[in-house]
Design a protein around this motif. Sequence first.
Motif, PDB file in Angstrom:
ATOM      1  N   VAL A  14       0.871  -1.183   0.000  1.00 14.71           N
ATOM      2  CA  VAL A  14       0.000   0.000   0.000  1.00 14.71           C
ATOM      3  C   VAL A  14       0.905   1.229   0.000  1.00 14.71           C
ATOM      4  N   MET A  52       1.573   8.945  -1.624  1.00 12.67           N
ATOM      5  CA  MET A  52       2.720   9.818  -1.902  1.00 12.67           C
ATOM      6  C   MET A  52       2.447  11.272  -1.571  1.00 12.67           C
ATOM      7  N   SER A  87      -1.416  12.298  -2.009  1.00 19.26           N
ATOM      8  CA  SER A  87      -2.373  11.307  -2.521  1.00 19.26           C
ATOM      9  C   SER A  87      -2.929  10.486  -1.362  1.00 19.26           C
ATOM     10  N   LYS A  88      -4.094   9.904  -1.555  1.00 21.83           N
ATOM     11  CA  LYS A  88      -4.613   8.911  -0.605  1.00 21.83           C
ATOM     12  C   LYS A  88      -3.800   7.624  -0.818  1.00 21.83           C
ATOM     13  N   PRO A  89      -3.854   6.697   0.131  1.00 27.37           N
ATOM     14  CA  PRO A  89      -3.062   5.460  -0.024  1.00 27.37           C
ATOM     15  C   PRO A  89      -3.698   4.505  -1.030  1.00 27.37           C
ATOM     16  N   ASN A  91       5.216   6.879   1.080  1.00 27.81           N
ATOM     17  CA  ASN A  91       4.751   6.145   2.260  1.00 27.81           C
ATOM     18  C   ASN A  91       4.413   4.719   1.864  1.00 27.81           C
ATOM     19  N   SER A 131       3.443   0.671   3.181  1.00 28.17           N
ATOM     20  CA  SER A 131       3.116  -0.336   4.195  1.00 28.17           C
ATOM     21  C   SER A 131       2.761  -1.623   3.458  1.00 28.17           C
ATOM     22  N   GLY A 187      -1.492  -1.725   7.115  1.00 29.20           N
ATOM     23  CA  GLY A 187      -0.425  -1.905   8.086  1.00 29.20           C
ATOM     24  C   GLY A 187       0.202  -0.569   8.465  1.00 29.20           C
ATOM     25  N   ARG A 199       2.871   2.299   8.344  1.00 25.78           N
ATOM     26  CA  ARG A 199       3.663   2.751   7.193  1.00 25.78           C
ATOM     27  C   ARG A 199       5.006   3.315   7.616  1.00 25.78           C
TER      28      ARG A 199
END
Length: 491
Positions: free
Chosen positions: A21, A24, A172-174, A213, A215, A224, A226
């Motif tokens: 996952v 950024m 950004s969202k993950p 980022n 995870s 999880g 990150r």
Amino acid sequence: MNAPVNPKKLIKGATGDWEIVIGMEIHAQVTSQAKLFSGASTAFGGDPNSHVSLVDAAMPGMLPVINEECVRQAIRTGLGLKAQINLRSTFDRKNYFYPDLPQGYQISQYKSPIVGEGEVIVDVPETGETITVRIERLHLEQDAGKSIHDLHPTLSFVDLNRSGVALMEIVSKPDLRSADEARAYVTKLRTILRYLGTCDGDMDKGNLRADVNVSVRRPGEEFGTRCEIKNVNSIRFIGQAIEVEARRQIGIIEDGGVIEQETRLFDPGKGETRSMRSKEEAHDYRYFPDPDLLPLEFDQAYVDELAQHLPELPDAKKARFMGDYGLSAYDASVLVAERSSADFFEEVARGRDGKAAANWIINELFGRLNKEGKDIGSSPVSAAQLGTIIDLIGENVISGKIAKDLFEIVFTEGGDPREIVETRGMKQVTDTGAIEKAVDEVIAANPEKVEQAKAKPTLLGWFVGQVMKQTGGKANPQAVNELLKSKLGIE
Ligand code: ADP
Ligand code: MG
């Protein structure tokens, strides 16, 4: 969150499959003449400390004044990301102490950014998938200066040329699930910024850098913990950093350990990430509203005006290339990746067969430019010259094969393709008399093959090849085919 997972994206661990996952935070330098809160120049490569105003050096009593051009660029970028534009936003002080930060704080936007949620549509070449990456926010902030440690054995220096330069932080969202997706996302985001002219995206100069980022989790499970890999400055390194970091995390969890949230650095030389600071050592930035700056406010009419003058963006251009010129999704994506190649294509395609134009550009021109380490802006073959080559094929003046020779001549020597065809005798022979003579000669010289061909019509290709050789590749292939068929008695 529980959407089916493409098995190709999973990583095999010792105890089963894992999913990566990624989210950024991209720092993009705003294209503008002057800095975010001062009139000093943003030009790259000046002598150290030659572009520093009293504001950038944080002299006592100096007050920041917002640069309207940077605000305009941030709004335009938000519009390009189909994002919410906030008509009121505020600036905060992010406090930390570092020699390249003379104010002792960075002016940034924390609770109320100028741009809210948006999205980027990304084609991922490796999987053929199209994904939507949600944007969480875009805010404006100042860049810091630069510490220089390698000029003197015992002293460090500080260059404040970058200090106060405007950055857009795009979060950004993950939503990313592999290194391929992450690379494709940054590439697409950079393309959009370049189309808009809001950031030149030059990663070598540090004008675009990414905090990545990462995870890992079992497919379908909760996210999880990150780790954040700071300041990765090339698209290739982003991919490498994600892969080694995911492997590291999987190894720890599979050995029974837990991931500690921390900030890490990617070392491209060693191909590993290293801890920079743990969560316990994380800065307490003590954010608070900057009392020197009023809230940033503008009205919807201003935003609408900017929206009206936005250039055609890559997604719209791609759709238009597919609709108007009949291009495949793949060819259209390749051509719109840079505005300059899209423009070149349209110049060639105007009034011609779009697919032929796309083929020539993607397969011949790009390949040849690559070999010379050139880009489309410095192409030795102009759009007009390439257009003429395509016309010559369409007019049956030259065959496709000769066209490639002609292209090479124009590429290396320049000149008017029509004139070259004339003066070098490259014209296709359509005169049936001349072709017939060559056909007859080939048939007469190969009686055995003629017998075989009657039983095995696929041998026709061999005869075509011989006649083409005889005519120096200039015979019209269709005429050769027809004549051979009738003379050999093949259907
Ligand atoms: P913070 O405020 O601590 O910086 P954010 O919520 O702003 O945290 O997230 C920062 C970045 O981390 C965003 O790009 C987000 O998508 C990403 N992120 C958040 N959670 C995860 C996770 N579990 N795995 C990977 N990336 C994540
Ligand atoms: Mg954050």
